[in-house]
Design a protein around this motif. Structure first.
Motif, PDB file in Angstrom:
ATOM      1  N   THR A  67      23.214  -4.820 -18.921  1.00  0.00           N
ATOM      2  CA  THR A  67      23.587  -4.774 -17.505  1.00  0.00           C
ATOM      3  C   THR A  67      22.518  -4.056 -16.680  1.00  0.00           C
ATOM      4  O   THR A  67      22.109  -4.542 -15.625  1.00  0.00           O
ATOM      5  CB  THR A  67      24.949  -4.067 -17.332  1.00  0.00           C
ATOM      6  N   VAL A  68      22.067  -2.913 -17.145  1.00  0.00           N
ATOM      7  CA  VAL A  68      21.041  -2.151 -16.426  1.00  0.00           C
ATOM      8  C   VAL A  68      19.732  -2.925 -16.386  1.00  0.00           C
ATOM      9  O   VAL A  68      19.046  -2.959 -15.364  1.00  0.00           O
ATOM     10  CB  VAL A  68      20.855  -0.754 -17.069  1.00  0.00           C
ATOM     11  N   THR A  69      19.375  -3.590 -17.472  1.00  0.00           N
ATOM     12  CA  THR A  69      18.144  -4.373 -17.526  1.00  0.00           C
ATOM     13  C   THR A  69      18.177  -5.523 -16.524  1.00  0.00           C
ATOM     14  O   THR A  69      17.217  -5.738 -15.779  1.00  0.00           O
ATOM     15  CB  THR A  69      17.909  -4.911 -18.947  1.00  0.00           C
ATOM     16  N   VAL A  70      19.262  -6.268 -16.480  1.00  0.00           N
ATOM     17  CA  VAL A  70      19.393  -7.395 -15.539  1.00  0.00           C
ATOM     18  C   VAL A  70      19.347  -6.887 -14.105  1.00  0.00           C
ATOM     19  O   VAL A  70      18.674  -7.470 -13.244  1.00  0.00           O
ATOM     20  CB  VAL A  70      20.680  -8.199 -15.827  1.00  0.00           C
ATOM     21  N   TYR A  71      20.062  -5.806 -13.812  1.00  0.00           N
ATOM     22  CA  TYR A  71      20.036  -5.242 -12.456  1.00  0.00           C
ATOM     23  C   TYR A  71      18.620  -4.833 -12.066  1.00  0.00           C
ATOM     24  O   TYR A  71      18.153  -5.141 -10.971  1.00  0.00           O
ATOM     25  CB  TYR A  71      20.967  -4.029 -12.368  1.00  0.00           C
ATOM     26  N   GLY A  72      17.916  -4.133 -12.934  1.00  0.00           N
ATOM     27  CA  GLY A  72      16.559  -3.671 -12.635  1.00  0.00           C
ATOM     28  C   GLY A  72      15.595  -4.817 -12.411  1.00  0.00           C
ATOM     29  O   GLY A  72      14.770  -4.781 -11.493  1.00  0.00           O
ATOM     30  N   GLU A  73      15.672  -5.857 -13.225  1.00  0.00           N
ATOM     31  CA  GLU A  73      14.756  -6.993 -13.065  1.00  0.00           C
ATOM     32  C   GLU A  73      15.019  -7.752 -11.773  1.00  0.00           C
ATOM     33  O   GLU A  73      14.098  -8.297 -11.162  1.00  0.00           O
ATOM     34  CB  GLU A  73      14.880  -7.935 -14.258  1.00  0.00           C
ATOM     35  N   ASN A  74      16.270  -7.786 -11.313  1.00  0.00           N
ATOM     36  CA  ASN A  74      16.608  -8.536 -10.105  1.00  0.00           C
ATOM     37  C   ASN A  74      16.463  -7.740  -8.817  1.00  0.00           C
ATOM     38  O   ASN A  74      16.188  -8.311  -7.764  1.00  0.00           O
ATOM     39  CB  ASN A  74      18.042  -9.064 -10.197  1.00  0.00           C
ATOM     40  N   ASN A  75      16.645  -6.429  -8.863  1.00  0.00           N
ATOM     41  CA  ASN A  75      16.721  -5.646  -7.628  1.00  0.00           C
ATOM     42  C   ASN A  75      15.652  -4.580  -7.439  1.00  0.00           C
ATOM     43  O   ASN A  75      15.485  -4.094  -6.331  1.00  0.00           O
ATOM     44  CB  ASN A  75      18.089  -4.963  -7.545  1.00  0.00           C
ATOM     45  N   LEU A  76      14.962  -4.193  -8.478  1.00  0.00           N
ATOM     46  CA  LEU A  76      13.980  -3.123  -8.355  1.00  0.00           C
ATOM     47  C   LEU A  76      12.574  -3.694  -8.467  1.00  0.00           C
ATOM     48  O   LEU A  76      12.209  -4.235  -9.503  1.00  0.00           O
ATOM     49  CB  LEU A  76      14.207  -2.054  -9.429  1.00  0.00           C
ATOM     50  N   LYS A  77      11.810  -3.593  -7.401  1.00  0.00           N
ATOM     51  CA  LYS A  77      10.439  -4.098  -7.385  1.00  0.00           C
ATOM     52  C   LYS A  77       9.492  -2.963  -7.011  1.00  0.00           C
ATOM     53  O   LYS A  77       9.752  -2.199  -6.084  1.00  0.00           O
ATOM     54  CB  LYS A  77      10.279  -5.228  -6.356  1.00  0.00           C
ATOM     55  N   ALA A  78       8.410  -2.871  -7.726  1.00  0.00           N
ATOM     56  CA  ALA A  78       7.405  -1.846  -7.427  1.00  0.00           C
ATOM     57  C   ALA A  78       6.649  -2.237  -6.158  1.00  0.00           C
ATOM     58  O   ALA A  78       6.401  -3.417  -5.916  1.00  0.00           O
ATOM     59  CB  ALA A  78       6.429  -1.715  -8.591  1.00  0.00           C
ATOM     60  N   PRO A  79       6.269  -1.252  -5.347  1.00  0.00           N
ATOM     61  CA  PRO A  79       5.464  -1.570  -4.172  1.00  0.00           C
ATOM     62  C   PRO A  79       4.084  -2.053  -4.613  1.00  0.00           C
ATOM     63  O   PRO A  79       3.618  -1.714  -5.698  1.00  0.00           O
ATOM     64  CB  PRO A  79       5.365  -0.244  -3.416  1.00  0.00           C
ATOM     65  N   PRO A  80       3.433  -2.848  -3.774  1.00  0.00           N
ATOM     66  CA  PRO A  80       2.106  -3.341  -4.160  1.00  0.00           C
ATOM     67  C   PRO A  80       1.108  -2.185  -4.264  1.00  0.00           C
ATOM     68  O   PRO A  80       1.173  -1.219  -3.500  1.00  0.00           O
ATOM     69  CB  PRO A  80       1.724  -4.280  -3.014  1.00  0.00           C
ATOM     70  N   ALA A  81       0.213  -2.300  -5.223  1.00  0.00           N
ATOM     71  CA  ALA A  81      -0.821  -1.277  -5.391  1.00  0.00           C
ATOM     72  C   ALA A  81      -1.799  -1.355  -4.229  1.00  0.00           C
ATOM     73  O   ALA A  81      -2.088  -2.433  -3.705  1.00  0.00           O
ATOM     74  CB  ALA A  81      -1.547  -1.499  -6.710  1.00  0.00           C
ATOM     75  N   ILE A  82      -2.326  -0.205  -3.824  1.00  0.00           N
ATOM     76  CA  ILE A  82      -3.281  -0.185  -2.717  1.00  0.00           C
ATOM     77  C   ILE A  82      -4.654   0.295  -3.175  1.00  0.00           C
ATOM     78  O   ILE A  82      -5.468   0.707  -2.367  1.00  0.00           O
ATOM     79  CB  ILE A  82      -2.772   0.674  -1.537  1.00  0.00           C
ATOM     80  N   ASN A  83      -4.917   0.250  -4.483  1.00  0.00           N
ATOM     81  CA  ASN A  83      -6.245   0.602  -4.983  1.00  0.00           C
ATOM     82  C   ASN A  83      -7.287  -0.302  -4.355  1.00  0.00           C
ATOM     83  O   ASN A  83      -7.033  -1.468  -4.102  1.00  0.00           O
ATOM     84  CB  ASN A  83      -6.319   0.423  -6.503  1.00  0.00           C
ATOM     85  N   GLY A  84      -8.477   0.224  -4.122  1.00  0.00           N
ATOM     86  CA  GLY A  84      -9.570  -0.609  -3.632  1.00  0.00           C
ATOM     87  C   GLY A  84     -10.236  -0.031  -2.412  1.00  0.00           C
ATOM     88  O   GLY A  84     -10.030   1.122  -2.039  1.00  0.00           O
ATOM     89  N   ARG A  85     -11.046  -0.880  -1.791  1.00  0.00           N
ATOM     90  CA  ARG A  85     -11.781  -0.473  -0.585  1.00  0.00           C
ATOM     91  C   ARG A  85     -11.254  -1.210   0.626  1.00  0.00           C
ATOM     92  O   ARG A  85     -11.020  -2.409   0.579  1.00  0.00           O
ATOM     93  CB  ARG A  85     -13.268  -0.778  -0.766  1.00  0.00           C
ATOM     94  N   TYR A  86     -11.120  -0.458   1.719  1.00  0.00           N
ATOM     95  CA  TYR A  86     -10.604  -1.003   2.959  1.00  0.00           C
ATOM     96  C   TYR A  86     -11.531  -0.616   4.103  1.00  0.00           C
ATOM     97  O   TYR A  86     -12.089   0.482   4.109  1.00  0.00           O
ATOM     98  CB  TYR A  86      -9.202  -0.439   3.248  1.00  0.00           C
ATOM     99  N   ARG A  87     -11.681  -1.511   5.069  1.00  0.00           N
ATOM    100  CA  ARG A  87     -12.488  -1.201   6.250  1.00  0.00           C
ATOM    101  C   ARG A  87     -11.725  -0.186   7.084  1.00  0.00           C
ATOM    102  O   ARG A  87     -10.524  -0.296   7.292  1.00  0.00           O
ATOM    103  CB  ARG A  87     -12.759  -2.466   7.057  1.00  0.00           C
ATOM    104  N   LEU A  88     -12.436   0.818   7.567  1.00  0.00           N
ATOM    105  CA  LEU A  88     -11.826   1.908   8.323  1.00  0.00           C
ATOM    106  C   LEU A  88     -12.463   1.941   9.710  1.00  0.00           C
ATOM    107  O   LEU A  88     -13.681   1.966   9.842  1.00  0.00           O
ATOM    108  CB  LEU A  88     -12.071   3.244   7.598  1.00  0.00           C
ATOM    109  N   THR A  89     -11.625   1.914  10.734  1.00  0.00           N
ATOM    110  CA  THR A  89     -12.096   1.998  12.109  1.00  0.00           C
ATOM    111  C   THR A  89     -11.453   3.211  12.756  1.00  0.00           C
ATOM    112  O   THR A  89     -10.233   3.371  12.699  1.00  0.00           O
ATOM    113  CB  THR A  89     -11.695   0.727  12.895  1.00  0.00           C
ATOM    114  N   LEU A  90     -12.275   4.065  13.346  1.00  0.00           N
ATOM    115  CA  LEU A  90     -11.746   5.249  14.022  1.00  0.00           C
ATOM    116  C   LEU A  90     -11.140   4.835  15.353  1.00  0.00           C
ATOM    117  O   LEU A  90     -11.727   4.052  16.101  1.00  0.00           O
ATOM    118  CB  LEU A  90     -12.859   6.276  14.241  1.00  0.00           C
ATOM    119  N   SER A  91      -9.969   5.349  15.672  1.00  0.00           N
ATOM    120  CA  SER A  91      -9.294   4.966  16.907  1.00  0.00           C
ATOM    121  C   SER A  91      -9.921   5.622  18.133  1.00  0.00           C
ATOM    122  O   SER A  91      -9.758   5.153  19.246  1.00  0.00           O
ATOM    123  CB  SER A  91      -7.808   5.305  16.842  1.00  0.00           C
ATOM    124  N   GLU A  92     -10.651   6.718  17.929  1.00  0.00           N
ATOM    125  CA  GLU A  92     -11.313   7.403  19.034  1.00  0.00           C
ATOM    126  C   GLU A  92     -12.761   7.672  18.653  1.00  0.00           C
ATOM    127  O   GLU A  92     -13.067   7.929  17.496  1.00  0.00           O
ATOM    128  CB  GLU A  92     -10.628   8.742  19.329  1.00  0.00           C
TER     129      GLU A  92
END
Length: 129
Positions: A25-50
């Motif tokens: 029951t716990v396994t089925v619930y976890g697979e259907n309802n619990l999702k990890a957030p996407p990883a944000i590893n890597g390089r991103y362009r950065l722009t200063l707002s000021e």
């Protein structure tokens, strides 16, 4: 003493079956309802707002992020492909509720397009991904 009497076998059978049903029951619930957030590893362009006062604006900057769960280490780099890419991670922070909070020190030479750092400034970007 006989461990294989009917009462013991029924008790152990019910206990083992209950654990298996609960696990499934716990396994089925976890697979259907619990999702990890996407990883944000890597390089991103950065722009200063000021624009920073009295400084020549740097070329496009890159934010290099390494993630371990909700914890982040990052560094700000020049986008120039010839720039030193082995700079240590000088920013630290947390990624929670789709919000990225970083704080730390970034060298003036990176932000202001000057050849040698003369002092260090503090940068605290707050971004929503």
């Amino acid at each position: 003493m006989n461990h294989f009497n009917l009462k013991s076998l029924i008790f152990y059978g019910v206990a083992i079956s209950s654990v298996l049903v609960l696990f499934k029951t716990v396994t089925v619930y976890g697979e259907n309802n619990l999702k990890a957030p996407p990883a944000i590893n890597g390089r991103y362009r950065l722009t200063l707002s000021e624009n920073l006062p009295n400084w020549e604006k740097s070329d496009t900057l890159k934010l290099n992020i390494q993630q371990s769960g909700i914890y982040l280490n990052a560094s700000v780099l020049r986008a120039n492909p010839n720039a030193d890419t082995d700079e240590k991670h000088s920013l630290a922070g947390i990624f929670r509720n789709q919000q990225l909070n970083l704080s730390g020190k970034v060298g003036k030479s990176i932000l202001c397009n000057i050849p040698h750092p003369q002092f260090v400034i503090f940068l605290t970007p707050k971004m929503i991904l």
